[in-house]
Design a protein around this motif. Structure first.
Motif, PDB file in Angstrom:
ATOM      1  N   ARG A   1      47.480 -13.538 -76.571  1.00 14.34           N
ATOM      2  CA  ARG A   1      47.374 -12.603 -75.446  1.00 14.34           C
ATOM      3  C   ARG A   1      48.519 -12.780 -74.447  1.00 14.34           C
ATOM      4  O   ARG A   1      49.127 -11.796 -74.006  1.00 14.34           O
ATOM      5  N   ALA A   2      48.820 -14.028 -74.060  1.00 15.76           N
ATOM      6  CA  ALA A   2      49.869 -14.266 -73.066  1.00 15.76           C
ATOM      7  C   ALA A   2      51.206 -13.710 -73.551  1.00 15.76           C
ATOM      8  O   ALA A   2      51.954 -13.084 -72.794  1.00 15.76           O
TER       9      ALA A   2
ATOM     10  N   LYS B   1      54.880 -20.279 -80.588  1.00 20.09           N
ATOM     11  CA  LYS B   1      53.527 -19.957 -80.140  1.00 20.09           C
ATOM     12  C   LYS B   1      53.368 -20.093 -78.619  1.00 20.09           C
ATOM     13  O   LYS B   1      52.517 -20.830 -78.121  1.00 20.09           O
ATOM     14  N   PRO B   2      54.210 -19.391 -77.854  1.00 17.24           N
ATOM     15  CA  PRO B   2      54.130 -19.513 -76.391  1.00 17.24           C
ATOM     16  C   PRO B   2      52.787 -19.060 -75.841  1.00 17.24           C
ATOM     17  O   PRO B   2      52.192 -18.093 -76.329  1.00 17.24           O
ATOM     18  N   SER B   3      52.311 -19.772 -74.813  1.00 19.20           N
ATOM     19  CA  SER B   3      51.070 -19.430 -74.136  1.00 19.20           C
ATOM     20  C   SER B   3      51.333 -19.350 -72.642  1.00 19.20           C
ATOM     21  O   SER B   3      52.484 -19.274 -72.203  1.00 19.20           O
ATOM     22  N   TYR B   4      50.273 -19.398 -71.841  1.00 23.43           N
ATOM     23  CA  TYR B   4      50.403 -19.211 -70.389  1.00 23.43           C
ATOM     24  C   TYR B   4      51.327 -20.249 -69.761  1.00 23.43           C
ATOM     25  O   TYR B   4      52.041 -19.944 -68.806  1.00 23.43           O
ATOM     26  N   GLU B   5      51.324 -21.466 -70.285  1.00 29.41           N
ATOM     27  CA  GLU B   5      52.144 -22.527 -69.685  1.00 29.41           C
ATOM     28  C   GLU B   5      53.631 -22.252 -69.832  1.00 29.41           C
ATOM     29  O   GLU B   5      54.459 -22.849 -69.141  1.00 29.41           O
ATOM     30  N   HIS B   6      54.000 -21.332 -70.738  1.00 29.08           N
ATOM     31  CA  HIS B   6      55.404 -20.995 -70.950  1.00 29.08           C
ATOM     32  C   HIS B   6      55.852 -19.783 -70.127  1.00 29.08           C
ATOM     33  O   HIS B   6      56.978 -19.319 -70.269  1.00 29.08           O
TER      34      HIS B   6
ATOM     35  N   LYS C   1      55.053  -6.031 -56.832  1.00 30.15           N
ATOM     36  CA  LYS C   1      54.284  -6.060 -58.075  1.00 30.15           C
ATOM     37  C   LYS C   1      54.582  -7.378 -58.797  1.00 30.15           C
ATOM     38  O   LYS C   1      55.667  -7.929 -58.713  1.00 30.15           O
ATOM     39  N   ILE C   2      53.565  -7.864 -59.531  1.00 29.14           N
ATOM     40  CA  ILE C   2      53.727  -9.082 -60.301  1.00 29.14           C
ATOM     41  C   ILE C   2      53.937  -8.744 -61.769  1.00 29.14           C
ATOM     42  O   ILE C   2      53.210  -7.914 -62.336  1.00 29.14           O
ATOM     43  N   SER C   3      54.940  -9.329 -62.372  1.00 27.01           N
ATOM     44  CA  SER C   3      55.144  -9.223 -63.817  1.00 27.01           C
ATOM     45  C   SER C   3      55.432 -10.620 -64.363  1.00 27.01           C
ATOM     46  O   SER C   3      55.490 -11.595 -63.593  1.00 27.01           O
ATOM     47  N   LEU C   4      55.588 -10.721 -65.662  1.00 31.74           N
ATOM     48  CA  LEU C   4      55.741 -12.026 -66.292  1.00 31.74           C
ATOM     49  C   LEU C   4      57.065 -12.111 -67.063  1.00 31.74           C
ATOM     50  O   LEU C   4      57.568 -11.106 -67.582  1.00 31.74           O
ATOM     51  N   LYS C   5      57.598 -13.307 -67.141  1.00 30.92           N
ATOM     52  CA  LYS C   5      58.732 -13.575 -68.012  1.00 30.92           C
ATOM     53  C   LYS C   5      58.555 -14.943 -68.636  1.00 30.92           C
ATOM     54  O   LYS C   5      57.767 -15.776 -68.155  1.00 30.92           O
ATOM     55  N   PHE C   6      59.278 -15.196 -69.722  1.00 30.96           N
ATOM     56  CA  PHE C   6      59.222 -16.494 -70.362  1.00 30.96           C
ATOM     57  C   PHE C   6      60.148 -17.466 -69.656  1.00 30.96           C
ATOM     58  O   PHE C   6      61.286 -17.122 -69.331  1.00 30.96           O
ATOM     59  N   LYS C   7      59.661 -18.651 -69.418  1.00 34.73           N
ATOM     60  CA  LYS C   7      60.511 -19.679 -68.821  1.00 34.73           C
ATOM     61  C   LYS C   7      61.663 -20.000 -69.786  1.00 34.73           C
ATOM     62  O   LYS C   7      61.438 -20.207 -70.962  1.00 34.73           O
TER      63      LYS C   7
END
Length: 347
Positions: A260-261, A324-329, A338-344
């Motif tokens: 999901r993440a 297999k990245p998850s929320y911690e990544h 607005k909030i969005s996400l990116k991979f560290k």
């Protein structure tokens, strides 16, 4: 190969911090009688009561310290408020805001033994300037945009932990942690979690994510589904097809929650979320012609044809190739409130 996380947290350091705050929150839970707060006089639980598991997880995420000043958005039963009071001790202060006057007055009565708690009736998006600055802000209700007031009222080096819907489809909320650094809010960490939307009026009979879904089926066994294509295309035939489909064992090792993440961050074309009262939550790929969806909780899937199955398989293979990245990544970023996400480290 493993996902690169240059400049990210040291995993062992995070584990030590998590263990320390886990212990503190568990001690607070032992001190507070949950039933006293969440059960009504008729013995039934208050509507929209957050589970202890979720409260525990997100209070750990907030990393409250003794003596902190905490702004809580969404008083509800007052149970989480009491836990925060236990964590901050007598030297701290909790300001808890809820839009519902009846709920707030009930919680205020239940919390009367805590001198360090002040309950306020109001819109949580405005915060509460009179008791600012706050070392910590936590919201048990989500908002589309990051309120300016939260950042203004947060002390330097303070944390905000709140749920945000990061995509325009249903069930796309995550809990994010923001940190104030040199006067500016910056994305810090991401966790799984979602709560009811923040409103300017008390919420009555809120069911769930269906308020954001394009396809909603009501009745004895309610369900919903959501995807970008559904916003402009009829879902009548698609709905009939998926309701008549058979749930089968999935050929994939991961379940829906595992990927999901990754999917929320990549937001590929055709990303679809769904729910059925009898079978729970689903995530995967769909188009007007079919679907391939994974169960969140079991190695089960529903699939209409090989073409849709291949797209979902390609997504899962991509997730595996990246480690297999998850929320911690993930890292939350703020763009125009607005909030969005990116991979560290980037992908």
């Amino acid at each position: 190969m493993l996902l690169r996380t240059n400049g990210c947290y040291n995993k062992e350091a995070i584990s030590q911090i998590n263990r320390r705050y886990t212990m503190k929150v568990e001690q607070a839970i032992q001190q507070v009688n949950r039933d006293y707060f969440v059960l009504q006089e008729n013995g039934k639980m208050l509507p929209n009561t957050t589970s202890t598991k979720a409260i525990k997880k997100h209070l750990q995420f907030l990393e409250i310290r003794e003596g902190d000043r905490v702004l809580e958005i969404g008083t509800g039963s007052g149970y989480s408020t009491a836990l925060i009071a236990e964590l901050i001790g007598q030297s701290g202060k909790v300001t808890s805001i809820d839009i519902d006057p009846a709920i707030t007055e009930r919680a205020k009565s239940k919390l009367s033994s805590y001198a360090q708690i002040e309950c306020i009736i109001g819109d949580g998006r405005e915060g509460y300037q009179s008791n600012a600055p706050y070392n910590r802000v936590i919201a048990w209700t989500s908002t589309e945009y990051l309120p300016d007031s939260w950042g203004r009222q947060l002390a330097e080096a303070g944390f905000i932990v709140a749920p945000f819907r990061i995509l325009t489809i249903a069930d796309s909320m995550v809990m994010v942690r923001l940190k104030k650094d040199s006067g500016n809010l910056k994305g810090d960490r991401v966790e799984e979690g979602s709560y009811i939307p923040m409103t300017s009026e008390p919420v009555v009979n809120f069911f769930g994510h269906e308020v954001f879904a394009e396809l909603v089926g009501e009745g004895e066994h309610p369900y919903w589904a959501s995807s970008h294509w559904m916003k402009k295309t009829s879902t009548e035939k698609w709905e009939e097809k998926i309701l008549q489909s058979t749930i089968k064992s999935s050929p994939f090792e991961p379940i829906g929650e595992d990927v999901r993440a990754f999917l929320l961050t990549k937001n590929p074309d055709g990303l679809t979320t769904a729910f059925h009262l009898n079978t729970g939550f689903w995530i995967g790929y769909s188009s007007p012609n079919g679907f391939a969806l994974l169960s969140y909780d079991e190695n089960k899937w529903v699939v209409s044809d090989d073409q849709h199955a291949k797209v979902l398989s390609d997504w899962i293979n991509h997730w595996e190739r990246l480690g297999k990245p998850s929320y911690e990544h993930l890292e939350p970023i703020i763009v125009n409130k607005k909030i969005s996400l990116k991979f560290k480290g980037g992908i």
